[in-house]
Design an enzyme around this catalytic site. Structure first.
Site, PDB file in Angstrom:
ATOM      1  CG  HIS A 118      -2.052  -1.122   1.430  1.00  0.00           C
ATOM      2  ND1 HIS A 118      -1.943  -1.959   2.449  1.00  0.00           N
ATOM      3  CD2 HIS A 118      -2.522  -1.414   0.356  1.00  0.00           C
ATOM      4  CE1 HIS A 118      -2.771  -2.662   2.348  1.00  0.00           C
ATOM      5  NE2 HIS A 118      -3.324  -2.812   0.928  1.00  0.00           N
TER       6      HIS A 118
ATOM      7  CE  LYS B  96     -10.773  -6.673   2.367  1.00  0.00           C
ATOM      8  NZ  LYS B  96     -10.382  -6.255   2.308  1.00  0.00           N
TER       9      LYS B  96
ATOM     10  NE  ARG C   5      -2.759  -7.490  -4.506  1.00  0.00           N
ATOM     11  CZ  ARG C   5      -4.042  -7.260  -3.425  1.00  0.00           C
ATOM     12  NH1 ARG C   5      -3.101  -7.895  -2.076  1.00  0.00           N
ATOM     13  NH2 ARG C   5      -4.937  -7.182  -3.821  1.00  0.00           N
TER      14      ARG C   5
ATOM     15  CB  SER D  51      -3.875  -6.558   4.487  1.00  0.00           C
ATOM     16  OG  SER D  51      -3.805  -5.351   3.944  1.00  0.00           O
TER      17      SER D  51
HETATM   18  P1  ADP Z   1      -9.876  -3.349  -0.277  1.00  0.00           P
HETATM   19  O1  ADP Z   1     -10.544  -4.056   0.745  1.00  0.00           O
HETATM   20  O2  ADP Z   1     -10.246  -2.287  -0.761  1.00  0.00           O
HETATM   21  O3  ADP Z   1      -9.094  -4.410  -1.412  1.00  0.00           O
HETATM   22  P2  ADP Z   1      -7.492  -3.188   0.304  1.00  0.00           P
HETATM   23  O4  ADP Z   1      -7.147  -2.437   2.027  1.00  0.00           O
HETATM   24  O5  ADP Z   1      -7.078  -4.622   0.485  1.00  0.00           O
HETATM   25  O6  ADP Z   1      -8.306  -2.739   0.332  1.00  0.00           O
HETATM   26  O7  ADP Z   1      -6.822  -2.371  -0.859  1.00  0.00           O
HETATM   27  C1  ADP Z   1      -6.221  -1.336  -1.275  1.00  0.00           C
HETATM   28  C2  ADP Z   1      -6.319  -1.408  -2.813  1.00  0.00           C
HETATM   29  O8  ADP Z   1      -4.814  -1.276  -2.291  1.00  0.00           O
HETATM   30  C3  ADP Z   1      -6.780  -2.000  -3.750  1.00  0.00           C
HETATM   31  O9  ADP Z   1      -6.542  -1.096  -4.963  1.00  0.00           O
HETATM   32  C4  ADP Z   1      -5.618  -3.680  -3.353  1.00  0.00           C
HETATM   33  O10 ADP Z   1      -5.192  -3.847  -5.191  1.00  0.00           O
HETATM   34  C5  ADP Z   1      -4.252  -2.477  -3.693  1.00  0.00           C
HETATM   35  N1  ADP Z   1      -3.552  -3.261  -2.424  1.00  0.00           N
HETATM   36  C6  ADP Z   1      -3.295  -3.952  -2.160  1.00  0.00           C
HETATM   37  N2  ADP Z   1      -1.767  -4.413  -1.936  1.00  0.00           N
HETATM   38  C7  ADP Z   1      -1.064  -4.198  -2.541  1.00  0.00           C
HETATM   39  C8  ADP Z   1       0.055  -4.340  -2.767  1.00  0.00           C
HETATM   40  N3  ADP Z   1       0.917  -5.575  -2.522  1.00  0.00           N
HETATM   41  N4  ADP Z   1       0.770  -4.227  -3.577  1.00  0.00           N
HETATM   42  C9  ADP Z   1       0.152  -3.205  -4.391  1.00  0.00           C
HETATM   43  N5  ADP Z   1      -1.797  -2.461  -4.665  1.00  0.00           N
HETATM   44  C10 ADP Z   1      -2.114  -3.164  -3.444  1.00  0.00           C
END
Ligand code: ADP
Length: 162
Positions: A17, A41, A90, A128
């Site tokens: 992130h 979630k 990703r 996460s």
């Molecule tokens: P959501 O519940 O909206 O998916 P997340 O916190 O899981 O929220 O992710 C927020 C954004 O960050 C999403 O666009 C997700 O694809 C991106 N994201 C999550 N992990 C990574 C990572 N390791 N590298 C790049 N982008 C990521």
């Protein structure tokens, strides 16, 4: 001045992130990282905890702020005057979901554009949920999150065991 909103659950914020936020901060004048308060979630951290961890992780980026929001992401973007939604990709597996989300958001609010940024290769497997699982089982995930997030994860898991 282009303001962008990077929305997500950030439960907790990871180096993946942070990589996306850094890239977006270099492209847009202002970036708001929006912690979605009530995602569908199972959350490990409260909204305040997720916000605080993100603030500390992004404190080195002067044009980035962290806030929380509820309701539709596009409405939050409009309210804060953000013309762009930033999302992270990703791998190809993220593409389908982000494509659908992007088109739905465009249908809801045509004047908010979605921009997807590709992550650094070494974070392309980091989520996460996976790192919470690995950490809960005793795995060392310290290179995937900032130190304060690692400590918060360990503390949360200690409290759970009690
Ligand atoms: P959501 O519940 O909206 O998916 P997340 O916190 O899981 O929220 O992710 C927020 C954004 O960050 C999403 O666009 C997700 O694809 C991106 N994201 C999550 N992990 C990574 C990572 N390791 N590298 C790049 N982008 C990521």
């Amino acid at each position: 001045m282009t303001k962008a909103l990077y929305p997500g659950s950030f439960d907790p914020i990871t180096n993946g992130h942070i990589d996306i936020a850094s890239r977006a901060a270099a492209v847009f004048d202002e970036l708001v990282l929006g912690v979605y308060a009530t995602p569908a979630k199972n959350l490990m951290f409260t909204t305040d905890e997720r916000v605080e961890m993100a603030k500390e992780a992004l404190a080195h980026l002067p044009n980035v702020t962290v806030t929380t929001y509820t309701g539709l992401t596009v409405h939050a973007a409009q309210k804060m005057g953000a013309a762009v939604l930033v999302r992270g990709l990703r791998a190809i597996t993220d593409f389908q979901a982000e494509f659908e989300l992007g088109l739905m958001n465009r249908l809801l609010t045509p004047n908010v554009e979605t921009v997807c940024l590709m992550t650094e290769r070494r974070y392309s497997f980091v989520s996460s949920s996976l790192l919470k699982e690995a950490c809960a089982l005793g795995g060392d995930i310290s290179e995937l999150v900032p130190r304060h997030v690692h400590e918060a994860l360990q503390e949360k898991l200690r409290l759970r065991v009690k």
